[in-house]
Enzyme design. Structure first.
Site, mmCIF file in Angstrom:
data_model
loop_
_atom_site.group_PDB
_atom_site.id
_atom_site.type_symbol
_atom_site.label_atom_id
_atom_site.label_comp_id
_atom_site.label_asym_id
_atom_site.label_seq_id
_atom_site.Cartn_x
_atom_site.Cartn_y
_atom_site.Cartn_z
ATOM 1 N N ARG A 122 0.129 14.572 12.900
ATOM 2 C CA ARG A 122 0.479 14.395 11.487
ATOM 3 C C ARG A 122 0.463 15.714 10.703
ATOM 4 O O ARG A 122 -0.312 15.879 9.748
ATOM 5 C CB ARG A 122 -0.434 13.343 10.847
ATOM 6 C CG ARG A 122 -0.461 12.052 11.639
ATOM 7 C CD ARG A 122 -1.087 10.924 10.903
ATOM 8 N NE ARG A 122 -0.169 10.268 9.996
ATOM 9 C CZ ARG A 122 -0.454 9.170 9.325
ATOM 10 N NH1 ARG A 122 -1.632 8.622 9.439
ATOM 11 N NH2 ARG A 122 0.423 8.615 8.518
ATOM 12 N N LYS B 65 0.837 -1.210 0.000
ATOM 13 C CA LYS B 65 0.000 0.000 0.000
ATOM 14 C C LYS B 65 0.865 1.251 0.000
ATOM 15 O O LYS B 65 0.633 2.184 -0.778
ATOM 16 C CB LYS B 65 -0.899 -0.003 1.247
ATOM 17 C CG LYS B 65 -1.569 1.327 1.525
ATOM 18 C CD LYS B 65 -2.434 1.279 2.757
ATOM 19 C CE LYS B 65 -1.763 1.732 4.030
ATOM 20 N NZ LYS B 65 -1.540 3.188 4.151
ATOM 21 N N ASN B 66 1.881 1.265 0.888
ATOM 22 C CA ASN B 66 2.655 2.493 1.053
ATOM 23 C C ASN B 66 3.643 2.744 -0.088
ATOM 24 O O ASN B 66 4.267 3.802 -0.144
ATOM 25 C CB ASN B 66 3.393 2.484 2.395
ATOM 26 C CG ASN B 66 2.427 2.672 3.554
ATOM 27 O OD1 ASN B 66 1.253 2.950 3.352
ATOM 28 N ND2 ASN B 66 2.932 2.519 4.775
ATOM 29 N N ARG C 156 -9.122 -0.458 4.421
ATOM 30 C CA ARG C 156 -8.338 0.662 3.881
ATOM 31 C C ARG C 156 -6.958 0.176 3.452
ATOM 32 O O ARG C 156 -6.390 0.702 2.503
ATOM 33 C CB ARG C 156 -8.150 1.749 4.955
ATOM 34 C CG ARG C 156 -9.288 2.714 5.099
ATOM 35 C CD ARG C 156 -8.894 3.838 6.039
ATOM 36 N NE ARG C 156 -7.501 4.196 5.778
ATOM 37 C CZ ARG C 156 -6.622 4.586 6.681
ATOM 38 N NH1 ARG C 156 -6.986 4.706 7.934
ATOM 39 N NH2 ARG C 156 -5.393 4.860 6.354
ATOM 40 N N CYS D 6 -5.538 8.183 9.618
ATOM 41 C CA CYS D 6 -5.707 7.610 10.950
ATOM 42 C C CYS D 6 -5.406 8.643 12.037
ATOM 43 O O CYS D 6 -4.481 9.438 11.894
ATOM 44 C CB CYS D 6 -4.740 6.439 11.123
ATOM 45 S SG CYS D 6 -5.270 4.937 10.335
ATOM 46 N N ASP E 25 4.288 0.848 12.106
ATOM 47 C CA ASP E 25 3.106 0.134 11.594
ATOM 48 C C ASP E 25 3.021 -1.300 12.104
ATOM 49 O O ASP E 25 1.979 -1.939 11.986
ATOM 50 C CB ASP E 25 3.097 0.133 10.057
ATOM 51 C CG ASP E 25 2.737 1.505 9.495
ATOM 52 O OD1 ASP E 25 2.275 2.368 10.271
ATOM 53 O OD2 ASP E 25 2.918 1.715 8.282
HETATM 54 C C1 UD1 Z 1 4.068 6.897 6.294
HETATM 55 C C2 UD1 Z 1 3.245 5.663 6.095
HETATM 56 C C3 UD1 Z 1 2.662 5.198 7.433
HETATM 57 C C4 UD1 Z 1 3.761 5.021 8.477
HETATM 58 C C5 UD1 Z 1 4.641 6.273 8.556
HETATM 59 C C6 UD1 Z 1 5.848 6.104 9.448
HETATM 60 C C7 UD1 Z 1 2.385 5.967 3.860
HETATM 61 C C8 UD1 Z 1 1.215 6.204 2.972
HETATM 62 N N1 UD1 Z 1 2.156 5.968 5.186
HETATM 63 O O1 UD1 Z 1 3.201 7.922 6.767
HETATM 64 O O2 UD1 Z 1 2.005 3.943 7.215
HETATM 65 O O3 UD1 Z 1 3.173 4.792 9.738
HETATM 66 O O4 UD1 Z 1 5.119 6.636 7.241
HETATM 67 O O5 UD1 Z 1 6.612 5.042 9.010
HETATM 68 O O6 UD1 Z 1 3.489 5.724 3.395
HETATM 69 N N2 UD1 Z 1 5.901 14.734 10.569
HETATM 70 C C9 UD1 Z 1 5.992 16.073 10.873
HETATM 71 N N3 UD1 Z 1 5.847 16.976 9.854
HETATM 72 C C10 UD1 Z 1 5.607 16.596 8.562
HETATM 73 C C11 UD1 Z 1 5.529 15.209 8.266
HETATM 74 C C12 UD1 Z 1 5.684 14.301 9.302
HETATM 75 O O7 UD1 Z 1 6.194 16.444 12.027
HETATM 76 O O8 UD1 Z 1 5.487 17.465 7.691
HETATM 77 C C13 UD1 Z 1 6.057 13.731 11.668
HETATM 78 C C14 UD1 Z 1 4.777 12.898 11.875
HETATM 79 O O9 UD1 Z 1 3.836 13.567 12.694
HETATM 80 C C15 UD1 Z 1 5.339 11.640 12.509
HETATM 81 C C16 UD1 Z 1 6.712 11.495 11.832
HETATM 82 O O10 UD1 Z 1 7.012 12.765 11.269
HETATM 83 O O11 UD1 Z 1 5.533 11.852 13.889
HETATM 84 C C17 UD1 Z 1 6.739 10.450 10.752
HETATM 85 O O12 UD1 Z 1 5.720 10.728 9.801
HETATM 86 P P1 UD1 Z 1 5.884 10.389 8.255
HETATM 87 O O13 UD1 Z 1 7.132 9.600 8.055
HETATM 88 O O14 UD1 Z 1 5.716 11.639 7.468
HETATM 89 O O15 UD1 Z 1 4.628 9.457 7.999
HETATM 90 P P2 UD1 Z 1 3.683 9.451 6.745
HETATM 91 O O16 UD1 Z 1 4.462 9.705 5.501
HETATM 92 O O17 UD1 Z 1 2.480 10.265 7.014
#
Ligand code: UD1
Length: 417
Positions: free
Chosen positions: A120, A22-23, A394, A115, A301
């Protein structure tokens, strides 16, 4: 309302095939917006996160077609989506931002949902695009970005997966060289880079902390096969570990699952890598301590399924969640089945080894939903897992069917409750 009836299952056995990740698939589909030629993505899982993204891509003017398991995305004239509410429903919807901005010089998007496992924010995505020359304006819940992008050096405060993907995609069409430092190293980042390179991009360093992207004039179409889903594979391995099973997860790639495999081995199960996948045999018995981290650390995850494994182990396990601030919602639900879990700040103390009792539990997010399904297999009697938001579908294609093929007693009883 989607609900599942799960009965105690002593031993899972057999072979099961894992779907494409998915990711990996979500960012790769979004990359379809970067070219006016068709991008054909193979083996796209039938999950509602994909359906939602495809509907957002259509909303962005792309021609999207599913034919069997293949999806083609062709974006002659991409534009910002009209319907903000679709974006709110899917965290990964933010991945359209970089491609649309890079293609058209402007993009207006709603803040993404997903979620409720933490705040986020998208500050790293926006700051990175700003560094490439975009102007960012906030308009209520919308963000308007404009400007022709120029390569730059970007440092991410955190190795965010989504921000790395968004910036990598945007930089493929920027003028000059972009360097992303403290980039995420997940296998899905490498997969996206491989797909973009097949489309004519010039990206090196994906999978390391420094990714270098040389901007090109245009990207062309491609046919791309994404990697298998390491989280689904890990979930199925955990299902075997909590039922004293013997299961071969076909298509699972050990090199993407090292941290999980080591941790599972610590609990006493046998792990065997074979050319076709990973086999797990035996039951988890020894307690463990684990800390979620960015890749190659233990994946956040897998934290909820691993909490269920801890319930099988005799003694106290400690589980530290360091990536998301609100990712222990399954602990309360598990205690409804008699689990002994205490959460303090970002640590769950799990006292395992005593049998769970069937009961009624509710899926609070995607991975928690899958974890509760595994707990239902362990629990005596019957468990009803309510999933009113459809979290499990999902992210997992046919999870009950896959577990059933291994002998589990799980059925979807949608709308019967
Ligand atoms: C992706 C994965 C999700 C997984 C996560 C962490 C997808 C579609 N989803 O989510 O399944 O749980 O990586 O491995 O690939 N953060 C900030 N600012 C930002 C972006 C992120 O502070 O602009 C923080 C987030 O709140 C979190 C951390 O960074 O604490 C990691 O988030 P991130 O790696 O961005 O996760 P996703 O890409 O949303």
């Amino acid at each position: 309302m989607a609900s599942y009836l799960i009965r105690h299952t002593p031993k899972l056995s057999g072979e099961v095939e894992v779907s494409a990740a998915k990711n990996a698939v979500l960012p790769i589909l979004a990359a379809g917006l970067l070219s006016e030629d068709p991008l054909i993505v193979k083996d796209v899982p039938r999950i509602t996160d994909v359906d939602m993204l495809l509907s957002i891509l259509r909303d962005c003017g792309a021609h999207v077609q599913r034919s069997g398991m293949d999806v083609s995305v062709c974006a002659m004239h991409p534009q910002s989506p009209d319907h903000e509410e679709n974006m709110r429903r899917l965290r990964a919807s933010i991945l359209i931002l970089g491609p649309i901005l890079a293609r058209t010089g402007s993009a207006c998007v709603g803040l993404p949902g997903g979620c409720a496992i933490g705040q986020r924010p998208i500050d790293l995505h926006l700051r990175g695009l700003q560094a490439l020359g975009a102007q960012v304006h906030a308009m209520g819940g919308m963000r308007q970005l404009s400007g022709r992008l120029t390569g730059a050096r970007v440092y991410l405060d955190l190795p965010s997966v989504g921000a790395t993907e968004n910036l990598m995609m945007a930089a493929t069409l920027a003028c000059g060289v972009t360097v992303i430092e403290n980039a995420a190293k997940e296998p899905e980042i490498i997969d996206l880079a491989n797909c973009l390179n097949q489309m004519g991009a010039s990206i090196t360093g994906a999978g390391t902390g420094t990714i270098i992207i040389r901007g090109v004039e245009r990207l062309h179409g491609a046919v791309y096969q994404p990697i298998s889903d390491r989280v689904e594979a890990g979930t199925l391995l955990c299902a075997a570990a909590v039922t004293d099973g013997s299961v071969l997860v076909r298509g699972a790639r050990a090199e993407h699952l090292r941290s999980l495999l080591f941790k599972l081995q610590e609990t006493g199960v046998g792990i065997r890598e074979t050319p076709s996948g990973i086999r797990l045999t035996g039951s988890a018995v020894a307690p463990f301590e684990v800390r979620t981290l960015a890749y190659p650390g233990f994946p956040t995850d897998m934290q909820a399924p691993m909490t269920v494994v801890a319930l099988k182990c005799r003694g106290r396990s400690l589980i530290h969640e360091t990536v998301f601030e609100n990712r222990f919602m399954h602990a309360t639900e598990l205690s409804r089945l008699g689990a002994r879990i205490r959460v303090e700040n970002n640590v769950a103390m799990v006292d395992g080894g005593t049998p769970l009792e069937g009961g009624v539990v509710k899926s609070t997010d995607l991975r928690a939903g899958a974890a509760l399904m595994l707990a239902g297999l362990m629990a005596e009697g019957e468990t009803i897992l309510q999933d009113p938001a459809g979290h499990i579908e999902r992210g997992y294609q046919d999870l009950p069917e896959k577990l059933r093929s291994l002998g589990a007693d799980v059925e979807k009883i949608e709308d019967r409750l």
